[in-house]
Design an enzyme around this catalytic site. Structure first.
Site, mmCIF file in Angstrom:
data_model
loop_
_atom_site.group_PDB
_atom_site.id
_atom_site.type_symbol
_atom_site.label_atom_id
_atom_site.label_comp_id
_atom_site.label_asym_id
_atom_site.label_seq_id
_atom_site.Cartn_x
_atom_site.Cartn_y
_atom_site.Cartn_z
ATOM 1 N N LYS A 1 0.838 -1.198 0.000
ATOM 2 C CA LYS A 1 0.000 0.000 0.000
ATOM 3 C C LYS A 1 0.874 1.249 0.000
ATOM 4 O O LYS A 1 1.972 1.232 0.554
ATOM 5 C CB LYS A 1 -0.838 0.046 1.293
ATOM 6 C CG LYS A 1 -2.020 -0.881 1.329
ATOM 7 C CD LYS A 1 -2.784 -0.679 2.641
ATOM 8 C CE LYS A 1 -3.920 -1.668 2.754
ATOM 9 N NZ LYS A 1 -4.957 -1.508 1.723
ATOM 10 N N ARG B 1 -10.528 -11.132 1.908
ATOM 11 C CA ARG B 1 -11.414 -12.165 1.351
ATOM 12 C C ARG B 1 -10.756 -13.547 1.419
ATOM 13 O O ARG B 1 -11.438 -14.558 1.481
ATOM 14 C CB ARG B 1 -11.797 -11.774 -0.081
ATOM 15 C CG ARG B 1 -10.645 -11.645 -1.029
ATOM 16 C CD ARG B 1 -11.003 -10.861 -2.292
ATOM 17 N NE ARG B 1 -11.077 -9.429 -2.049
ATOM 18 C CZ ARG B 1 -11.413 -8.525 -2.968
ATOM 19 N NH1 ARG B 1 -11.728 -8.911 -4.189
ATOM 20 N NH2 ARG B 1 -11.440 -7.243 -2.654
#
Ligand code: BES
Ligand code: MN
Ligand code: ZN
Length: 519
Positions: A288, A362
């Site tokens: 990130k 996920r």
């Protein structure tokens, strides 16, 4: 007085102070208190004291409305002003808080929660304060107590000097309503759970890694009467939890799957909650940018909410069976980290191509969901800080709710709304499935385009919910962490979002003490 839940010794997590609340049925005249909190309505003729403020108004010769007008106070929601009483009351200061327009009937509980929270937040180190807000019914009493307790939150553990005082030590709620004691005890249990979750979220990732979270779950969960089972990285590998292992393998702090369960001998229904518990999300090798990373200690907010809810469910003794899965991993880049294009064999048996290691939530959730399905619950609800797209679509305060069953989705949205937790139903468009096709595996963890990413994540998760299992997914990337200013009963930082909603869902399935069937 309600004993507060404390995180166990050695966990070094509990807030430095605990605020308690008790009910007093008398009026304000006889009560020695540091501050007296009362409500004010807006009217076309100016501010008007709300129910609960009568004794204060009398002591000020009926001039309370005049005083407020002089100070320019309007009574709009969450407006706060302090008024010295100069000995007219046993409290040296009265705190006015706006409630907006007077309702025709009962108060909206969220109006009372926010007002109580905003007023309590305005206090600075008062030993005691008295809530003289509208509390004519048990429901109103509960709302005022809950808002007050949540507003009293302060995370002081990492402050040196000890000069920063929490807003208030002890709250007294004035209410003569039947059932007020029980209602306030219920509020205190919920506030304890939310406080626990806020502490977990606010704790820096250097002090909260997966194994540490698991330890806290064992200590604190055990005290609350939960059964707690921890799968370490060896077991996770042996048992085929490829998603959790893949995400956690880049960190020196290995992953954990924690199963917390509560059962009631007369329960007829079972709920399963699955929480995303990324104790820090650097993005992994798909790193990130700096500005997106500094608040990623909050990426375990889903697991926090699941754990906090289970603790509250046990302490309330709800007539329901409840199981929670905390999917804990630290998503880090390193020589052992998973790579974009790696393929994982997940607990469901399906393979996933990892196109972006930053779409890790996920991956841990699908292992938790597949495991939860083995418990044969009536419903599975996962809670996760899953996508930045949720914030783009719905902003900071409204979670997205998706489900494979329309009435379940509507029920979750309605229940969240009743708790004052923003939530909105979102679709799972069938056409998004195609974008998740992988050239090598059963499915990819990412669609090539960014549009509709919150929904695509939901569509991905749905693929791992076995046939016939009712499932809902709550994406609370925005609501879990308040980067802005405090408001109502919500502090800066960890909010404890969705903890109360999960408890309310469990209460719904418990039939609120009756044997009525839910959803
Ligand atoms: N933890 C983040 C999502 C997030 C973003 C939570 C902002 C809270 C605030 C999640 O793991 C993530 O990185 N999601 C990616 C997914 C993308 C790579 C498909 C995102 O939303 O950008
Ligand atoms: Mn991520
Ligand atoms: Zn994440």
């Amino acid at each position: 007085m309600n004993p507060r839940l404390c995180v166990a010794e050695g966990a070094q997590l509990a807030s430095a102070h605990v605020t308690t609340v008790r009910v007093n049925a008398s009026d304000t005249v006889s009560i020695e208190t540091g501050a007296l909190i009362f409500g004010v309505h807006t009217t076309s003729e100016g501010p008007r004291p709300a129910p609960g403020a009568e004794a204060l108004d009398q002591a000020l010769d009926g001039r309370l409305a005049e005083i407020l007008t002089t100070m320019g106070f309007t009574g709009k929601a969450e407006e706060v002003v302090k008024i010295p009483t100069f000995g007219a009351r046993t409290a040296p200061v009265a705190v006015a808080v706006g409630l907006g327009d007077a309702p025709a009937g009962d108060y909206d509980p969220e109006t009372l929660r926010r007002a109580a929270g905003a007023a309590v937040r305005s206090l600075s180190g008062t030993a005691t304060a008295t809530l003289a807000l509208p509390a004519r019914t048990a429901a109103e009493a509960e709302a005022v107590a809950l808002g007050g307790l949540l507003g009293a939150y302060d995370f002081t553990r990492y402050r040196t000097g000890g000069d920063r005082k929490p807003p208030v030590g002890e709250l007294t709620l004035l209410s003569g309503a039947a059932g007020a004691e029980d209602a306030v005890a219920h509020a205190a249990t919920l506030a304890d759970a939310v406080t626990l979750v806020r502490d977990l979220v606010n704790t820096p990732p250097s002090d909260l890694w997966p194994a540490r979270f698991a330890e806290i779950a064992q200590e604190t969960g055990g005290q609350a009467g939960l059964s707690v089972e921890v799968l370490d990285e060896v077991r996770l590998k042996e048992d085929g939890y490829g998603g959790i292992i893949g995400v956690g393998q880049g960190s020196i702090n290995p992953p954990r799957l924690v199963r917390v369960s509560y059962s009631h001998p007369e329960a007829t229904r079972k709920v399963a909650f699955v929480g995303k518990g990324i104790t820090f999300d650097s993005g992994g090798l798909s790193l990130k940018p700096t500005t997106s990373m500094d608040w990623m200690k909050s990426d375990m907010g889903g697991a926090g909410a699941v754990f906090g809810a289970l603790v509250a469910i046990a302490r309330l003794g709800l007539r329901v069976n409840a199981v929670g899965y905390l999917c804990l991993a630290e998503n880090m880049p390193s020589g052992s980290a998973q790579r974009p294009s790696d393929v994982l064999r997940t607990y469901s048996g399906k393979t996933v191509e990892v196109l972006d290691t930053d779409a890790e939530g996920r991956l841990v959730l699908i292992d938790g969901i597949a495991r939860a399905a083995e418990d044969e619950p009536d419903v599975i609800i996962d809670v996760a800080t899953l996508t930045g797209a949720q914030i783009v679509a719905l902003g900071w305060r409204t979670a997205g709710v998706m489900a494979n069953d329309d009435s379940l989705r509507e029920e979750v949205v309605r229940i969240a709304g009743e708790q004052g937790e923003g939530a909105w139903g979102m679709p799972l468009p069938a056409e998004l499935r195609k974008g998740l096709d992988s050239a090598v595996a059963d499915i990819a963890n990412l669609q090539p385009e960014r549009w509709g990413s919150m929904l695509a994540a939901g569509v991905f998760l749905r693929e791992f919910v076995p046939e016939g299992v009712k499932w809902a997914h709550i994406d609370m990337a925005g609501p879990a962490f308040n980067k802005g200013e405090p408001h109502g009963y919500t502090p800066k930082g960890g909010t404890g979002a969705m903890t109360r909603t999960l408890v309310a869902v469990a209460e719904h399935y418990a039939g609120n003490g009756t044997s009525e069937q839910a959803v």
